[in-house]
Design a protein around this motif. Structure first.
Motif, PDB file in Angstrom:
ATOM      1  N   ARG A  63      13.285   6.971  -8.967  1.00 31.04           N
ATOM      2  CA  ARG A  63      12.449   5.000  -9.463  1.00 31.04           C
ATOM      3  C   ARG A  63      13.598   3.892  -8.818  1.00 31.04           C
ATOM      4  NH1 ARG A  63       9.129   4.442 -14.252  1.00 31.04           N
ATOM      5  NH2 ARG A  63       7.979   6.546 -14.826  1.00 31.04           N
ATOM      6  N   TYR A  64      12.596   2.889  -8.047  1.00 31.26           N
ATOM      7  CA  TYR A  64      13.547   1.711  -7.928  1.00 31.26           C
ATOM      8  C   TYR A  64      14.420   2.208  -6.503  1.00 31.26           C
ATOM      9  CZ  TYR A  64      11.819   1.504 -12.895  1.00 31.26           C
ATOM     10  OH  TYR A  64      11.798   0.908 -13.646  1.00 31.26           O
ATOM     11  N   PRO A  65      13.379   2.950  -5.316  1.00 32.99           N
ATOM     12  CA  PRO A  65      14.533   3.056  -4.468  1.00 32.99           C
ATOM     13  C   PRO A  65      15.094   1.415  -3.686  1.00 32.99           C
ATOM     14  CG  PRO A  65      12.515   3.445  -3.682  1.00 32.99           C
ATOM     15  CD  PRO A  65      12.363   3.065  -5.514  1.00 32.99           C
ATOM     16  N   ALA A  66      16.055   1.547  -3.250  1.00 33.35           N
ATOM     17  CA  ALA A  66      16.948   0.334  -2.946  1.00 33.35           C
ATOM     18  C   ALA A  66      15.950   0.058  -1.352  1.00 33.35           C
ATOM     19  CB  ALA A  66      18.434   0.079  -2.406  1.00 33.35           C
ATOM     20  N   GLY A  67      15.426  -1.092  -0.627  1.00 34.46           N
ATOM     21  CA  GLY A  67      15.270  -1.789   0.345  1.00 34.46           C
ATOM     22  C   GLY A  67      14.791  -2.755   0.473  1.00 34.46           C
ATOM     23  N   GLN A  68      14.404  -3.570   1.476  1.00 26.65           N
ATOM     24  CA  GLN A  68      13.790  -4.357   1.629  1.00 26.65           C
ATOM     25  C   GLN A  68      12.469  -4.847   1.739  1.00 26.65           C
ATOM     26  OE1 GLN A  68      15.646  -8.098   2.665  1.00 26.65           O
ATOM     27  NE2 GLN A  68      13.678  -8.634   2.800  1.00 26.65           N
ATOM     28  N   GLU A  69      12.035  -5.861   0.949  1.00 28.20           N
ATOM     29  CA  GLU A  69      10.833  -5.964   0.529  1.00 28.20           C
ATOM     30  C   GLU A  69      10.248  -7.370   1.917  1.00 28.20           C
ATOM     31  OE1 GLU A  69       9.388  -6.449  -3.251  1.00 28.20           O
ATOM     32  OE2 GLU A  69       9.696  -4.559  -3.763  1.00 28.20           O
ATOM     33  N   PHE A  70       8.907  -7.583   2.107  1.00 27.83           N
ATOM     34  CA  PHE A  70       8.597  -8.132   3.499  1.00 27.83           C
ATOM     35  C   PHE A  70       6.928  -8.063   2.742  1.00 27.83           C
ATOM     36  CE2 PHE A  70       8.075  -4.258   5.828  1.00 27.83           C
ATOM     37  CZ  PHE A  70       7.392  -4.559   6.934  1.00 27.83           C
ATOM     38  N   VAL A  71       6.183  -9.562   3.158  1.00 30.98           N
ATOM     39  CA  VAL A  71       4.753  -9.706   3.035  1.00 30.98           C
ATOM     40  C   VAL A  71       4.062 -10.044   4.460  1.00 30.98           C
ATOM     41  CG1 VAL A  71       3.131 -11.279   3.028  1.00 30.98           C
ATOM     42  CG2 VAL A  71       5.215 -11.040   1.280  1.00 30.98           C
ATOM     43  N   GLY A  72       3.370  -8.675   4.740  1.00 31.41           N
ATOM     44  CA  GLY A  72       3.179  -8.303   6.502  1.00 31.41           C
ATOM     45  C   GLY A  72       1.859  -9.356   6.341  1.00 31.41           C
ATOM     46  N   ASN A  73       2.041  -9.097   7.730  1.00 31.09           N
ATOM     47  CA  ASN A  73       0.695 -10.125   8.478  1.00 31.09           C
ATOM     48  C   ASN A  73      -0.862 -10.089   7.132  1.00 31.09           C
ATOM     49  OD1 ASN A  73       2.258 -11.328  10.549  1.00 31.09           O
ATOM     50  ND2 ASN A  73       1.275  -9.308  12.324  1.00 31.09           N
ATOM     51  N   ASP A  74      -0.900  -8.937   6.551  1.00 36.02           N
ATOM     52  CA  ASP A  74      -2.322  -8.758   6.165  1.00 36.02           C
ATOM     53  C   ASP A  74      -2.086  -9.876   4.687  1.00 36.02           C
ATOM     54  OD1 ASP A  74      -0.411  -6.762   5.175  1.00 36.02           O
ATOM     55  OD2 ASP A  74      -1.895  -4.804   5.504  1.00 36.02           O
ATOM     56  N   GLY A  75      -1.088  -9.870   4.142  1.00 37.34           N
ATOM     57  CA  GLY A  75      -0.469 -10.601   2.785  1.00 37.34           C
ATOM     58  C   GLY A  75      -0.564  -9.281   2.042  1.00 37.34           C
ATOM     59  N   ARG A  76      -0.540  -8.400   2.499  1.00 37.27           N
ATOM     60  CA  ARG A  76       0.046  -7.068   1.633  1.00 37.27           C
ATOM     61  C   ARG A  76       1.795  -6.435   1.189  1.00 37.27           C
ATOM     62  NH1 ARG A  76      -4.195  -4.297   4.279  1.00 37.27           N
ATOM     63  NH2 ARG A  76      -5.554  -3.252   2.066  1.00 37.27           N
ATOM     64  N   THR A  77       2.685  -6.862   0.151  1.00 40.11           N
ATOM     65  CA  THR A  77       3.761  -6.428   0.035  1.00 40.11           C
ATOM     66  C   THR A  77       4.849  -5.268   0.459  1.00 40.11           C
ATOM     67  OG1 THR A  77       3.746  -7.845  -1.485  1.00 40.11           O
ATOM     68  CG2 THR A  77       6.130  -6.727  -1.169  1.00 40.11           C
ATOM     69  N   TYR A  78       5.051  -5.108   1.624  1.00 41.29           N
ATOM     70  CA  TYR A  78       6.168  -3.372   2.451  1.00 41.29           C
ATOM     71  C   TYR A  78       7.183  -3.521   1.492  1.00 41.29           C
ATOM     72  CZ  TYR A  78       1.421  -3.762   5.275  1.00 41.29           C
ATOM     73  OH  TYR A  78       0.468  -3.119   5.613  1.00 41.29           O
ATOM     74  N   LYS A  79       7.889  -2.045   2.222  1.00 38.70           N
ATOM     75  CA  LYS A  79       8.990  -1.868   2.283  1.00 38.70           C
ATOM     76  C   LYS A  79       9.741  -1.832   3.004  1.00 38.70           C
ATOM     77  CE  LYS A  79      12.669  -1.229  -2.199  1.00 38.70           C
ATOM     78  NZ  LYS A  79      12.034  -1.416  -3.564  1.00 38.70           N
ATOM     79  N   ILE A  80      10.608  -1.835   3.247  1.00 34.43           N
ATOM     80  CA  ILE A  80      11.446  -0.712   4.636  1.00 34.43           C
ATOM     81  C   ILE A  80      12.558   0.243   3.727  1.00 34.43           C
ATOM     82  CG2 ILE A  80      13.050  -1.043   6.055  1.00 34.43           C
ATOM     83  CD1 ILE A  80      11.938  -3.449   7.192  1.00 34.43           C
ATOM     84  N   LEU A  81      12.449   1.267   3.490  1.00 34.57           N
ATOM     85  CA  LEU A  81      13.220   1.508   2.680  1.00 34.57           C
ATOM     86  C   LEU A  81      13.948   3.010   3.950  1.00 34.57           C
ATOM     87  CD1 LEU A  81      10.679   3.186   0.825  1.00 34.57           C
ATOM     88  CD2 LEU A  81      11.814   2.187   0.224  1.00 34.57           C
ATOM     89  N   LYS A  82      14.885   4.003   2.983  1.00 37.41           N
ATOM     90  CA  LYS A  82      15.860   5.168   4.171  1.00 37.41           C
ATOM     91  C   LYS A  82      14.899   6.056   4.179  1.00 37.41           C
ATOM     92  CE  LYS A  82      19.100   2.400   5.148  1.00 37.41           C
ATOM     93  NZ  LYS A  82      18.687   1.755   7.113  1.00 37.41           N
ATOM     94  N   ASP A  83      15.190   7.102   4.996  1.00 38.68           N
ATOM     95  CA  ASP A  83      14.278   8.543   4.729  1.00 38.68           C
ATOM     96  C   ASP A  83      15.258   8.966   4.224  1.00 38.68           C
ATOM     97  OD1 ASP A  83      16.448   8.689   5.869  1.00 38.68           O
ATOM     98  OD2 ASP A  83      15.929   9.958   8.103  1.00 38.68           O
ATOM     99  N   GLN A  84      16.126   9.156   3.562  1.00 40.54           N
ATOM    100  CA  GLN A  84      17.069  10.121   2.706  1.00 40.54           C
ATOM    101  C   GLN A  84      16.373   9.195   1.312  1.00 40.54           C
ATOM    102  OE1 GLN A  84      21.322   9.337   3.442  1.00 40.54           O
ATOM    103  NE2 GLN A  84      20.720   6.966   2.360  1.00 40.54           N
ATOM    104  N   ASP A  85      15.740   8.396   1.110  1.00 42.89           N
ATOM    105  CA  ASP A  85      15.009   7.732  -0.470  1.00 42.89           C
ATOM    106  C   ASP A  85      13.638   9.048  -0.076  1.00 42.89           C
ATOM    107  OD1 ASP A  85      16.773   5.959  -0.509  1.00 42.89           O
ATOM    108  OD2 ASP A  85      15.345   4.547   0.348  1.00 42.89           O
TER     109      ASP A  85
END
Length: 131
Positions: free
Chosen positions: A90-112
């Motif tokens: 739950r609640y993995p750390a990472g940077q959220e951003f809104v993509g070109n399609d309006g969806r919210t994505y998150k950049i996570l580390k593989d070890q998550d």
């Protein structure tokens, strides 16, 4: 209640960025379903479930993600690929951003990522509680 909307097809997603050369993964969080059976889920419950979601659609993977120093020697396939549904704590750390399609994505580390759902699996993930 742990019921989720189906993920969109990878071809329908447009995060608008590419992953770097670190051990990064671009992922889309599972969204809670609006209702289970004929029962509508309260917005507060959906918000709580969305914040604590542990399911992520893997959209893109950096070239070095999920690799070990002995990767070439082992010849094993990469454990995760775009389109897989990965499981995190739950609640993995990472940077959220809104993509070109309006969806919210998150950049996570593989070890998550601690596992992935098998095709057509419908499992409930529960965390152990400290006694």
């Amino acid at each position: 209640y742990h019921s989720y909307k189906p993920f969109p097809a990878l071809s329908d997603l447009d995060p608008g960025i590419e992953v770097g050369w670190s051990f990064d993964v671009i992922a889309l969080k599972a969204e809670p379903a609006d209702k289970v059976g004929s029962i509508y889920i309260a917005d507060a419950t959906k918000d709580q479930e969305a914040g604590a979601s542990t399911r992520w659609l893997i959209v893109d993977i950096s070239p070095t993600a999920f690799m070990t120093q002995d990767w070439e020697r082992t010849g094993l396939p990469r454990p995760f690929n775009p389109g897989d549904v990965g499981i995190t704590r739950r609640y993995p750390a990472g940077q959220e951003f809104v993509g070109n399609d309006g969806r919210t994505y998150k950049i996570l580390k593989d070890q998550d990522f601690i596992g992935k759902l098998k095709a057509n699996a419908n499992v409930e993930i529960k965390e152990a509680k400290a006694a």
